[in-house]
Enzyme design. Sequence first.
Site, mmCIF file in Angstrom:
data_model
loop_
_atom_site.group_PDB
_atom_site.id
_atom_site.type_symbol
_atom_site.label_atom_id
_atom_site.label_comp_id
_atom_site.label_asym_id
_atom_site.label_seq_id
_atom_site.Cartn_x
_atom_site.Cartn_y
_atom_site.Cartn_z
ATOM 1 N N LYS A 1 0.832 -1.216 0.000
ATOM 2 C CA LYS A 1 0.000 0.000 0.000
ATOM 3 C C LYS A 1 0.862 1.259 0.000
ATOM 4 C CE LYS A 1 -1.807 1.566 4.044
ATOM 5 N NZ LYS A 1 -1.470 2.975 4.263
ATOM 6 N N ASN A 2 1.844 1.298 0.914
ATOM 7 C CA ASN A 2 2.613 2.536 1.068
ATOM 8 C C ASN A 2 3.571 2.796 -0.093
ATOM 9 O OD1 ASN A 2 1.263 2.974 3.410
ATOM 10 N ND2 ASN A 2 2.988 2.559 4.785
ATOM 11 N N CYS B 1 -4.651 12.592 13.146
ATOM 12 C CA CYS B 1 -5.270 11.282 12.993
ATOM 13 C C CYS B 1 -4.961 10.479 14.235
ATOM 14 C CB CYS B 1 -4.792 10.584 11.729
ATOM 15 S SG CYS B 1 -3.213 9.839 11.905
ATOM 16 N N ARG C 1 0.660 14.317 12.932
ATOM 17 C CA ARG C 1 1.066 14.164 11.534
ATOM 18 C C ARG C 1 1.182 15.513 10.807
ATOM 19 N NH1 ARG C 1 -0.860 8.242 9.637
ATOM 20 N NH2 ARG C 1 0.968 8.485 8.359
ATOM 21 N N ASP D 1 5.246 0.554 11.934
ATOM 22 C CA ASP D 1 4.014 -0.076 11.440
ATOM 23 C C ASP D 1 3.908 -1.557 11.826
ATOM 24 O OD1 ASP D 1 3.268 2.318 10.412
ATOM 25 O OD2 ASP D 1 3.577 1.813 8.309
ATOM 26 N N ARG E 1 -8.321 -0.877 4.650
ATOM 27 C CA ARG E 1 -7.401 0.115 4.079
ATOM 28 C C ARG E 1 -6.057 -0.503 3.735
ATOM 29 N NH1 ARG E 1 -5.748 3.953 7.948
ATOM 30 N NH2 ARG E 1 -4.369 4.413 6.223
HETATM 31 C C1 UD1 Z 1 4.550 6.881 6.410
HETATM 32 C C2 UD1 Z 1 3.659 5.662 6.336
HETATM 33 C C3 UD1 Z 1 3.219 5.240 7.738
HETATM 34 C C4 UD1 Z 1 4.437 5.044 8.654
HETATM 35 C C5 UD1 Z 1 5.345 6.264 8.608
HETATM 36 C C6 UD1 Z 1 6.651 6.056 9.369
HETATM 37 C C7 UD1 Z 1 2.567 5.975 4.203
HETATM 38 C C8 UD1 Z 1 1.307 6.290 3.460
HETATM 39 N N1 UD1 Z 1 2.501 6.014 5.534
HETATM 40 O O1 UD1 Z 1 3.756 7.920 6.965
HETATM 41 O O2 UD1 Z 1 2.477 4.035 7.613
HETATM 42 O O3 UD1 Z 1 4.007 4.837 9.977
HETATM 43 O O4 UD1 Z 1 5.687 6.593 7.240
HETATM 44 O O5 UD1 Z 1 7.330 4.967 8.864
HETATM 45 O O6 UD1 Z 1 3.574 5.659 3.602
HETATM 46 N N2 UD1 Z 1 6.906 14.711 10.453
HETATM 47 C C9 UD1 Z 1 7.024 16.052 10.754
HETATM 48 N N3 UD1 Z 1 6.779 16.960 9.752
HETATM 49 C C10 UD1 Z 1 6.431 16.587 8.486
HETATM 50 C C11 UD1 Z 1 6.314 15.214 8.192
HETATM 51 C C12 UD1 Z 1 6.560 14.296 9.201
HETATM 52 O O7 UD1 Z 1 7.349 16.419 11.876
HETATM 53 O O8 UD1 Z 1 6.238 17.472 7.613
HETATM 54 C C13 UD1 Z 1 7.170 13.709 11.520
HETATM 55 C C14 UD1 Z 1 5.928 12.897 11.885
HETATM 56 O O9 UD1 Z 1 5.140 13.572 12.859
HETATM 57 C C15 UD1 Z 1 6.561 11.614 12.424
HETATM 58 C C16 UD1 Z 1 7.842 11.464 11.585
HETATM 59 O O10 UD1 Z 1 8.099 12.747 11.019
HETATM 60 O O11 UD1 Z 1 6.937 11.798 13.771
HETATM 61 C C17 UD1 Z 1 7.744 10.447 10.457
HETATM 62 O O12 UD1 Z 1 6.632 10.778 9.633
HETATM 63 P P1 UD1 Z 1 6.586 10.384 8.103
HETATM 64 O O13 UD1 Z 1 7.745 9.521 7.758
HETATM 65 O O14 UD1 Z 1 6.362 11.628 7.306
HETATM 66 O O15 UD1 Z 1 5.252 9.515 8.025
HETATM 67 P P2 UD1 Z 1 4.231 9.441 6.834
HETATM 68 O O16 UD1 Z 1 4.938 9.613 5.534
HETATM 69 O O17 UD1 Z 1 3.044 10.279 7.130
#
Ligand code: UD1
Length: 430
Positions: free
Chosen positions: A22-23, A124, A129, A314, A407
Site C-alpha cells: 500500500k505505502n 489522525c 502528523r 508499522d 485500508r
Molecule cells: C509513512 C507511512 C506510515 C508510517 C510512517 C513512518 C505511508 C502512506 N505512511 O507515513 O504508515 O508509519 O511513514 O514509517 O507511507 N513529520 C514532521 N513533519 C512533516 C512530516 C513528518 O514532523 O512534515 C514527523 C511525523 O510527525 C513523524 C515522523 O516525522 O513523527 C515520520 O513521519 P513520516 O515519515 O512523514 O510519516 P508518513 O509519511 O506520514
Amino acid sequence: MDKIKIIGGNTLNGKIYISGAKNAALPLVCASLLTKDAITLQNVPALSDITFLNSLLKYMGLKITEKEEIFDQHPTKTYTYQADDIKELIAPYDFVRKMRASYYVLGPVLTRFHHVEFSLPGGCAIGARPMDIHLSSLEQMGASIEIKNGYVIADAPEGLKGAHIIFSKASVGATCNILMAAVLANGITKIENAAKEPEIGNLIDLLIAMGAKISGRDTSILTIEGVKELHGATHAVIADRIEAGSYAIAAAITKGKIELINACAEHLQQPLRTLERMGVSVEEKENSIIIDAQNKTIFGEDIYTDYYPGFPTDLQAQFMALMTVAEGASLVTESIWENRFMHVPELCRMGANINIHGHASAIVRGVKKLSGAPVMATDLRASFALVLAGLVAEGETIVNRVYHLDRGYEHLEEKLKAVGANIERIKEPD
Ligand code: UD1
C-alpha cells in the site's frame, strides 16, 4: 459497519501470498500526475486507500483503467493512469480527510502545473502528523505558500527551482513529495536526511523509468537533476513488507508454520531478527520467507521503533500482540508517533498485562492465555494486532471497525482462512 469474528486457538499452517505494498503504491499512483503519457502500475493491492486515491485523481481529470492480471503467478490488479487532460488542481477536504496520503498530489501537481490547492488533512489516531517539512521544502524550491480556509494554496508561476534541502526528520511522505517535485524543477535539488524506506526506492525506480535523473537511491542523500518533461512507463509495486511481517507474527503467535510467498526478506531484517531472538525459526529464501514456530517457546524481547532500516513503527502493535503471550517481559519504545499505543487498552481487555510509561514506552509481561472479547482499534496496524490476539485467544473475538483493516490488508479473511484460521466477516449495513 462490517465486523470480523475470530474463534481463537487454531494453529496456522500453509502459504500466504504477499500483496503489493500500500505505502509504495500510493506515491507511485501520484507520480502519474507528472506526465501526460500513460503510467501502468502492476501488482496494485485491492485496498480502500487505493480506491480513495483513484477517486481523487478521477476528480482531478485523470483517466484510469483497471484490469485483473496475473503477476508473479498470482491474480492482481493493473492500473493505467493518464494525466493528459487535468481539469482540477485542487484536492478537496472530502477526499483528503478520508485518505491522508492524498498529500502526494502536492509535489507532482505544483511542479508540473505551477499551482495546487490542497486541503490540510488534520490529525489522525496515531498523532498530529504535521506537514511542515513538505511545505518548507517547497518554499525553499521557490513556491509561495498560503494557508487559507484549511487549504494550502501553493504557487510557483515560473516553476519550481532546485534547492539544497536538509530535512529535520527523515520523513517518508516528505521524501516522496519533494522527490516528485524535484524531477521537473529547474536545476539540481539535493535532499539531505532523506528517508530510506524500500517504498522510496520503488518510487525512484519508477521516476527513473519515466526519464528522471536521480542518484543516491537507498541513501540519506538524494540528488535530483530536473528535466523538462517525463514520459510514460510500466512499473510494478513491491511486496508489502508490513503485510509480510504481520502474517509472520500470525505464524508465531499460533505456533504454526507459514511460508510468505513473494515477501522480500531484505526489507524485513529488523523484524525477522527480532522474531529469531524471540525463539521463532526464520528461513529466508529467494522469493519467500518461512516462519516456523512449531513446538517453540516464544520469549519476550525489546523493540525500539525507528526510521528504516530500524524497526518499523508499522509493526509495533503486531509485535506487541505476540509479546502478550510470550515468556517473560518485553519493552516497547515508540519513537516515531506520539500516540501509537491505542491498542493497549483493548489488548488488556483480552487479558494482556501491559503498562504504559510516559508517551513512548510500554512494558508487556507475558500471560499464559488471552480470552476473546469484542474489541475495536483506531488505526490500521492496531486493528491487525487485535486480529492476532483473537487468533490465539480462548473463545470468540469480534473486531469492530473493519474499515481500518480494509485500508491495508488485501483479502485478509481469505488469506487467514486458507492457512487454518477460524475467521469470518460479519456483513452489517453502515
Ligand atoms: C509513512 C507511512 C506510515 C508510517 C510512517 C513512518 C505511508 C502512506 N505512511 O507515513 O504508515 O508509519 O511513514 O514509517 O507511507 N513529520 C514532521 N513533519 C512533516 C512530516 C513528518 O514532523 O512534515 C514527523 C511525523 O510527525 C513523524 C515522523 O516525522 O513523527 C515520520 O513521519 P513520516 O515519515 O512523514 O510519516 P508518513 O509519511 O506520514
